[in-house]
Scaffold this motif. Structure first.
Motif, PDB file in Angstrom:
ATOM      1  N   HIS A  55       4.529  -6.904  39.459  1.00 44.59           N
ATOM      2  CA  HIS A  55       5.179  -5.585  39.778  1.00 44.59           C
ATOM      3  C   HIS A  55       4.028  -4.870  40.112  1.00 44.59           C
ATOM      4  O   HIS A  55       4.296  -3.323  39.993  1.00 44.59           O
ATOM      5  CB  HIS A  55       6.055  -5.201  38.340  1.00 44.59           C
ATOM      6  N   GLY A  56       2.865  -5.072  39.910  1.00 43.48           N
ATOM      7  CA  GLY A  56       1.884  -4.244  40.656  1.00 43.48           C
ATOM      8  C   GLY A  56       0.811  -3.686  39.628  1.00 43.48           C
ATOM      9  O   GLY A  56      -0.091  -2.941  39.979  1.00 43.48           O
ATOM     10  N   ALA A  57       0.774  -4.384  38.587  1.00 39.57           N
ATOM     11  CA  ALA A  57      -0.257  -3.860  37.461  1.00 39.57           C
ATOM     12  C   ALA A  57      -1.761  -4.665  37.809  1.00 39.57           C
ATOM     13  O   ALA A  57      -1.847  -5.733  38.487  1.00 39.57           O
ATOM     14  CB  ALA A  57       0.241  -4.183  35.990  1.00 39.57           C
ATOM     15  N   HIS A  58      -2.563  -3.923  37.340  1.00 44.65           N
ATOM     16  CA  HIS A  58      -4.054  -4.610  37.676  1.00 44.65           C
ATOM     17  C   HIS A  58      -4.696  -5.088  36.333  1.00 44.65           C
ATOM     18  O   HIS A  58      -4.676  -3.962  35.491  1.00 44.65           O
ATOM     19  CB  HIS A  58      -5.084  -3.541  38.040  1.00 44.65           C
ATOM     20  N   ILE A  59      -4.963  -6.140  36.461  1.00 40.66           N
ATOM     21  CA  ILE A  59      -5.713  -6.846  34.950  1.00 40.66           C
ATOM     22  C   ILE A  59      -7.107  -7.171  35.308  1.00 40.66           C
ATOM     23  O   ILE A  59      -7.334  -7.997  36.407  1.00 40.66           O
ATOM     24  CB  ILE A  59      -4.721  -8.060  34.460  1.00 40.66           C
ATOM     25  N   TYR A  60      -8.141  -6.728  34.752  1.00 35.72           N
ATOM     26  CA  TYR A  60      -9.520  -6.947  34.862  1.00 35.72           C
ATOM     27  C   TYR A  60     -10.145  -7.709  33.640  1.00 35.72           C
ATOM     28  O   TYR A  60      -9.776  -7.168  32.664  1.00 35.72           O
ATOM     29  CB  TYR A  60     -10.248  -5.578  35.229  1.00 35.72           C
ATOM     30  N   ASN A  61     -10.764  -8.796  33.891  1.00 34.74           N
ATOM     31  CA  ASN A  61     -11.782  -9.137  32.839  1.00 34.74           C
ATOM     32  C   ASN A  61     -12.584 -10.238  33.448  1.00 34.74           C
ATOM     33  O   ASN A  61     -12.192 -10.764  34.641  1.00 34.74           O
ATOM     34  CB  ASN A  61     -10.672 -10.076  32.029  1.00 34.74           C
ATOM     35  N   PRO A  62     -13.831 -10.344  32.738  1.00 31.87           N
ATOM     36  CA  PRO A  62     -14.287  -9.589  31.679  1.00 31.87           C
ATOM     37  C   PRO A  62     -14.612  -8.373  32.099  1.00 31.87           C
ATOM     38  O   PRO A  62     -15.400  -8.020  32.762  1.00 31.87           O
ATOM     39  CB  PRO A  62     -15.601 -10.289  31.305  1.00 31.87           C
ATOM     40  N   ALA A  63     -14.089  -7.231  31.341  1.00 35.42           N
ATOM     41  CA  ALA A  63     -14.354  -5.925  31.458  1.00 35.42           C
ATOM     42  C   ALA A  63     -14.337  -5.137  30.261  1.00 35.42           C
ATOM     43  O   ALA A  63     -13.394  -4.373  29.882  1.00 35.42           O
ATOM     44  CB  ALA A  63     -13.140  -5.217  32.582  1.00 35.42           C
ATOM     45  N   PRO A  64     -15.183  -5.060  29.543  1.00 38.59           N
ATOM     46  CA  PRO A  64     -15.326  -4.436  28.105  1.00 38.59           C
ATOM     47  C   PRO A  64     -15.399  -3.113  28.351  1.00 38.59           C
ATOM     48  O   PRO A  64     -16.307  -2.480  29.396  1.00 38.59           O
ATOM     49  CB  PRO A  64     -16.518  -4.838  27.623  1.00 38.59           C
ATOM     50  N   VAL A  65     -14.856  -2.344  27.299  1.00 37.23           N
ATOM     51  CA  VAL A  65     -14.888  -0.599  27.598  1.00 37.23           C
ATOM     52  C   VAL A  65     -16.217  -0.316  26.830  1.00 37.23           C
ATOM     53  O   VAL A  65     -16.440  -0.558  25.836  1.00 37.23           O
ATOM     54  CB  VAL A  65     -13.607   0.010  26.899  1.00 37.23           C
ATOM     55  N   THR A  66     -17.047   0.472  27.307  1.00 38.07           N
ATOM     56  CA  THR A  66     -18.317   0.935  26.836  1.00 38.07           C
ATOM     57  C   THR A  66     -18.539   2.219  26.501  1.00 38.07           C
ATOM     58  O   THR A  66     -19.219   2.704  25.792  1.00 38.07           O
ATOM     59  CB  THR A  66     -19.417   0.578  27.825  1.00 38.07           C
ATOM     60  N   GLY A  67     -17.507   2.907  26.839  1.00 39.78           N
ATOM     61  CA  GLY A  67     -17.498   4.475  26.585  1.00 39.78           C
ATOM     62  C   GLY A  67     -15.918   5.175  26.962  1.00 39.78           C
ATOM     63  O   GLY A  67     -15.571   4.756  27.930  1.00 39.78           O
ATOM     64  N   LEU A  68     -15.605   6.083  26.001  1.00 40.82           N
ATOM     65  CA  LEU A  68     -14.370   6.952  26.289  1.00 40.82           C
ATOM     66  C   LEU A  68     -14.871   8.396  26.526  1.00 40.82           C
ATOM     67  O   LEU A  68     -15.220   8.830  25.196  1.00 40.82           O
ATOM     68  CB  LEU A  68     -13.263   6.469  25.527  1.00 40.82           C
ATOM     69  N   PHE A  69     -14.611   9.183  27.554  1.00 40.83           N
ATOM     70  CA  PHE A  69     -14.930  10.591  27.552  1.00 40.83           C
ATOM     71  C   PHE A  69     -13.836  11.372  28.140  1.00 40.83           C
ATOM     72  O   PHE A  69     -13.559  11.106  29.129  1.00 40.83           O
ATOM     73  CB  PHE A  69     -16.096  10.425  28.379  1.00 40.83           C
ATOM     74  N   PRO A  70     -13.180  12.486  27.280  1.00 38.34           N
ATOM     75  CA  PRO A  70     -12.190  13.004  27.642  1.00 38.34           C
ATOM     76  C   PRO A  70     -12.717  13.961  28.805  1.00 38.34           C
ATOM     77  O   PRO A  70     -13.842  14.415  28.751  1.00 38.34           O
ATOM     78  CB  PRO A  70     -11.698  13.903  26.308  1.00 38.34           C
ATOM     79  N   THR A  71     -11.761  14.532  29.655  1.00 43.46           N
ATOM     80  CA  THR A  71     -12.385  15.464  30.622  1.00 43.46           C
ATOM     81  C   THR A  71     -11.320  16.829  30.187  1.00 43.46           C
ATOM     82  O   THR A  71     -10.377  16.632  29.674  1.00 43.46           O
ATOM     83  CB  THR A  71     -11.656  14.861  31.973  1.00 43.46           C
ATOM     84  N   PRO A  72     -11.805  17.879  30.901  1.00 45.87           N
ATOM     85  CA  PRO A  72     -11.134  19.235  30.503  1.00 45.87           C
ATOM     86  C   PRO A  72      -9.568  19.415  30.892  1.00 45.87           C
ATOM     87  O   PRO A  72      -9.010  20.095  30.374  1.00 45.87           O
ATOM     88  CB  PRO A  72     -12.111  19.971  31.373  1.00 45.87           C
ATOM     89  N   ASP A  73      -9.335  18.379  31.743  1.00 46.77           N
ATOM     90  CA  ASP A  73      -7.776  18.537  32.348  1.00 46.77           C
ATOM     91  C   ASP A  73      -6.985  17.301  31.349  1.00 46.77           C
ATOM     92  O   ASP A  73      -5.827  17.175  31.650  1.00 46.77           O
ATOM     93  CB  ASP A  73      -7.685  18.274  33.507  1.00 46.77           C
ATOM     94  N   GLY A  74      -7.639  17.086  30.260  1.00 42.85           N
ATOM     95  CA  GLY A  74      -6.830  16.057  29.408  1.00 42.85           C
ATOM     96  C   GLY A  74      -6.531  14.503  29.763  1.00 42.85           C
ATOM     97  O   GLY A  74      -5.944  13.882  29.266  1.00 42.85           O
ATOM     98  N   LYS A  75      -7.631  14.258  30.718  1.00 41.07           N
ATOM     99  CA  LYS A  75      -7.714  12.750  31.302  1.00 41.07           C
ATOM    100  C   LYS A  75      -8.684  12.097  30.304  1.00 41.07           C
ATOM    101  O   LYS A  75      -9.473  12.702  29.620  1.00 41.07           O
ATOM    102  CB  LYS A  75      -7.775  12.698  32.726  1.00 41.07           C
ATOM    103  N   TRP A  76      -9.136  10.848  31.157  1.00 36.79           N
ATOM    104  CA  TRP A  76     -10.062  10.003  30.096  1.00 36.79           C
ATOM    105  C   TRP A  76     -11.155   9.394  31.374  1.00 36.79           C
ATOM    106  O   TRP A  76     -10.501   8.999  32.444  1.00 36.79           O
ATOM    107  CB  TRP A  76      -9.634   9.090  29.453  1.00 36.79           C
TER     108      TRP A  76
END
Length: 871
Positions: A215-236
């Motif tokens: 159905h079009g989803a994208h799955i990536y591995n190995p892809a560890p998340v190393t950081g999460l940073f909020p943006t001024p418009d509420g995104k990441w």
């Protein structure tokens, strides 16, 4: 090895052959579990087979069955740019080694819907995706071998009949027929759920992943998340070793890595890994000879499950809390880098009690060869329920974590969250899984104590009004807790200690849970009489309390609430609705000064409501300051016909009916202490809520108690308050109204102002509901019972058919009847209609009556004045 073998020989000397088999398996298990963790540095990440996307509508962190299910459902429902990041490989963590049990059963009401959807999805997933899932549905039997357990099953059956779940209470003979390998000596009954079974977790996850990609989803591995940073418009901005993705929302589905993901943005999610063990046998001749697969057996007194695994058996115990093991080092130090599909070293000593009970119940186990022992991490929250939904205080950050039973929850939670994300509101009420039920009071020691308690209590009898005491009290205690803690039975509400009822000399003060009236019944009646005839004091500090002020405060609240806003110095009851017109929350609102409002909600919905308000402020761009002052303000309720006289002794403020009217709020001094007083009828009797700085609370309480000696003042608790509110016909949020109900069918028309100019959330939907007409209504029922009372969620019958369900119930000490609210089809919700309410397996006659049975104090006063005026 010697320690384990000595334990085995000590515990199992009656079965030497079994010991030898366990010795051989232990050697293999330890060898398997002692593999060194892979990469200890986080630095060696494999290459991706495709280029990482730059943007995502929804980015899911974690490739276990829950995360992959969410990706599948979002993509299937049409969301574009769904991205899932997995740090190593799909199913790493808890999914791959799960026992894979699937069951329709759950004691909760709406979690039954999660289970039901999961099973129905798994039944057709192979046909949809072309991927085998290894789904077996031999049914299950929960074994009752004590009278209390039989009562528990009857209690659960009363809550099942109004759901679509097929479930039956069966006799010992029927249990024997379905499972001929059981020793029936102690079996009193069974709870049989056809359609239950087990599924291969790895195959399930791969099938969901295949469907997600279709159905079009994208799955990536190995892809560890190393950081999460909020943006001024509420995104990441989501950082990985392969690049950064800009995501509109992030969903943390990282399993036992969830704490580390949360810590990236300053959150301490209360999840902890628990060591869970199960044993797999080789072929058992008696099992192989069976003509059909054994149902899954749950021996609740032995605290284990047992199912067929090919021609052998799989046996998994829930260990006693003093023996079970938490992997608490992962809480303090993090999960070891590289850990993914490793196991812990098994500890056979911990499960020997369960093994003995299992051999007694299923004798063929004594002769079974063991081929594997699995000891792996599963994730627990303090109350064993997952944390599902958007998180308060962080914009566009969601969680799907804390799953002790991730396989059966995965399908339903994926659908539940995808519906919520796409529509902007939950498809049904699931507040028991709200991530915002925890807050800063949820410390690591508390979390560890509760997780140990929850694991150890996994199969204990689940009673109504149940209390569990580990980890208490938290930091959330009111200013009168120390004065009251030895005087009554304390309940636990969102971290707070709050009295349920109080003791008197001669009372049985032990904790005695029961499915019938128990030792609290008399004291609660005494407290109801106190409030009706004299004056009582109750600690209401657990209320959630918010201050809202600023240039746009009036506009924001007018948009959020369906009622008109109160004028300065006045209070009213108001409801926040969802876009489809259902009741998201009920609060009282007081306008303290122009543009400055105090909002009060229940303890269990504090951050649930605050998140909704904050989100509307952000989405609408309102210039408003919102502060949560719950912990800093103590609240005392004073109620009863003598309450005015008591308070008047302590203040120069005129407390008379003419000077201090119903639903008015004033700043006063009581015993020379400044506070706010609101005249409100939360029990239906003359009463006030007094709000003060928490450090002043003890002095105010003692002054009130001393001043009220002549008036017969005393304490009362929440059990009495629940009985009093029900006999006055007051609705309760979470019972009569929630995200499953609209305010019109709940009888809340008085509080809903469809003609107010503001286009409040849900207004258009309510207009449509009203134009189409209602199909059901809330009815007020009286019942003739014996030693059992309704409490809510029981099945309502009419002419042998299920027609509805109760929402709350209690015994009315004033009328000496059992009372309940319940939803019925409109043609049955008429005064005088006779129905039946099922309690503990028996159907009791019930009648729809005019509400309320007991008039509130303001109404009685008004009628008395009218009567005197007409005389």
């Amino acid at each position: 090895m010697s320690t384990i073998l000595n334990i085995i020989n000590t515990k199992m000397r009656r079965d030497l052959a079994w010991c030898r088999r366990l010795r051989r398996v232990a050697e293999r298990s330890i060898s398997f579990a002692s593999r060194k963790h892979a990469d200890e540095s986080n630095g060696d990440v494999g290459a991706l087979r495709k280029r990482l996307k730059d943007t995502a509508e929804t980015l899911i962190i974690g490739g276990g069955c829950v995360g992959v299910s969410l990706a599948y459902h979002l993509a299937k429902l049409g969301q574009k740019d769904v991205v899932l990041l997995e740090k190593s490989e799909l199913t790493a963590g808890s999914t791959w080694h799960a026992a894979g049990l699937t069951t329709y059963y759950h004691p909760g009401i709406n979690l039954k819907k999660i289970h039901y959807y999961s099973i129905k999805l798994y039944e057709q997933l192979e046909a949809e995706t072309g991927q085998a899932v290894g789904f077996h549905q031999p049914g299950s039997i929960r074994i009752a071998s004590t009278v209390s357990r039989v009562d528990e099953m009857k209690y659960q059956m009363t809550r099942t009949h109004w759901h679509s779940t097929p479930q039956f209470l069966i006799s010992p003979e029927e249990v024997q027929e379905l499972c001929p390998l059981l020793n029936m000596d102690k079996v009193l009954a069974g709870l049989h759920t056809p359609g239950d079974g087990h599924i291969d977790p790895y195959s399930l996850t791969m099938a969901l992943a295949a469907g997600a990609r279709m159905h079009g989803a994208h799955i990536y591995n190995p892809a560890p998340v190393t950081g999460l940073f909020p943006t001024p418009d509420g995104k990441w901005d989501v950082h990985t070793p392969h690049g950064t993705i800009r995501a509109n929302r992030v969903v943390n589905a990282a399993g036992f890595w969830a704490r580390e993901v949360g810590q990236m943005i300053g959150l301490e999610h209360p999840t902890i890994p628990v060591h869970h063990q199960y044993v797999v046998t080789a072929t058992v001749a008696e099992v192989k000879a069976l003509k059909k697969e054994l149902p899954v057996i749950r021996d609740l007194e032995g605290s284990y499950y047992l199912r067929q695994e090919r021609d052998g058996l799989l046996f998994g115990p829930y260990e006693k809390q003093e023996k079970m093991v938490l992997q608490d080092s992962w809480v303090t130090d993090g999960v070891p880098p590289g850990f993914g599909k490793e196991l812990f070293e098994s500890d056979l000593d911990r499960i020997m009690d369960h093994v003995e009970m299992a051999m007694e119940m299923v004798p063929v186990l004594k002769h079974a060869d063991i081929i594997n022992i699995v000891s792996g991490p599963i994730t627990y929250t303090p109350d064993l329920l997952p944390m599902v939904g958007p998180h308060q205080g962080v914009q566009n950050y969601w969680t799907a974590i804390g799953f002790g039973y991730g396989i059966i929850h995965a399908g339903g939670v994926g659908k539940f969250l995808s519906d919520w994300i796409l529509s902007g509101e939950p498809p049904y009420d699931l507040i028991e899984c709200d991530p915002n039920r925890y807050s800063k009071w949820t410390t690591v020691p508390f979390m560890c104590a509760k997780a140990r308690e929850s694991y150890g209590f996994n199969n204990l009898v689940g009673y109504p009004k149940e209390e569990r005491f580990a980890g208490r009290p938290t930091s959330r205690v009111s200013g009168v807790y120390e004065l009251l803690k030895e005087k009554g039975s304390m309940g636990f509400h969102a971290g707070w200690e709050q009295p349920h009822y109080f003791y008197k000399p001669g009372d049985d003060v032990r904790y005695r849970p029961s499915f019938k009236r128990t030792n609290w019944f008399g004291p609660v009646g005494r407290e109801c009489q106190l409030v009706m005839e004299k004056v009582g004091v109750i600690d209401l500090s657990p209320f959630g309390k918010f201050m809202v002020k600023g240039k746009d405060s009036h506009k924001l609240l007018d948009r959020l609430f369906a009622n008109t806003l109160p004028k300065v110095g006045l209070t009213n009851i108001s409801h926040m609705l969802t876009p489809r017109g259902h009741v998201y929350a009920e609060l009282t609102i007081t306008q303290l000064a122009p543009g400055e409002f105090m909002l009060i909600t229940g303890s269990g919905s504090e951050l649930h409501d605050l998140r909704w308000i904050e989100r509307e402020r952000t989405d609408g761009g309102y210039d408003v300051d919102i502060s949560n002052v719950t912990d800093g303000i103590g609240v005392l309720g004073v109620a009863g016909p003598n309450s005015r006289r008591v308070l008047q002794k302590l203040t120069s403020e005129d407390m008379s009916d003419g000077a201090f009217r119903f639903l008015h709020c004033k700043s006063i001094e009581l015993a020379d202490i400044p506070l706010r007083a609101t005249r409100i009828s939360y029990t239906g009797e003359l009463g006030w809520e007094l709000y003060m700085d928490m450090p002043k609370m003890e002095a105010v309480y003692q002054a009130i108690m001393e001043a009220g000696q002549e008036e017969g003042i005393d304490n009362f608790g929440t059990y009495a308050m629940a009985s009093l509110r029900l006999e006055k016909g007051f609705r309760g949020w979470g019972a009569e109204m929630n995200c499953d109900t609209n305010p019109l069918e709940a009888g809340l028309d008085y509080f809903i102002k469809l003609n107010k100019p503001a286009d409040f959330v849900g207004k258009q939907a309510l207009l449509e509901i009203k134009s189409q007409g209602l199909t059901r209504n809330l009815a007020y029922l009286t019942m003739d019972t014996d030693d059992v009372d309704p409490e809510g969620n029981e099945t309502i019958w009419h002419n042998g058919k299920v027609v509805g369900n109760t929402t709350s119930g209690a015994y009315s000490y004033t009328t000496r009847k059992s009372l309940a609210f319940g939803y019925l089809p409109t043609h049955l919700a008429t005064i005088g209609q006779n129905v039946e309410v099922e309690l503990l397996g028996r159907k009791y006659p019930a009648t729809v009556v005019q509400e309320p049975l007991v008039q509130t104090e303001p109404t009685r006063t008004r009628l008395q004045k009218k009567s005197r005026g007409g005389a």
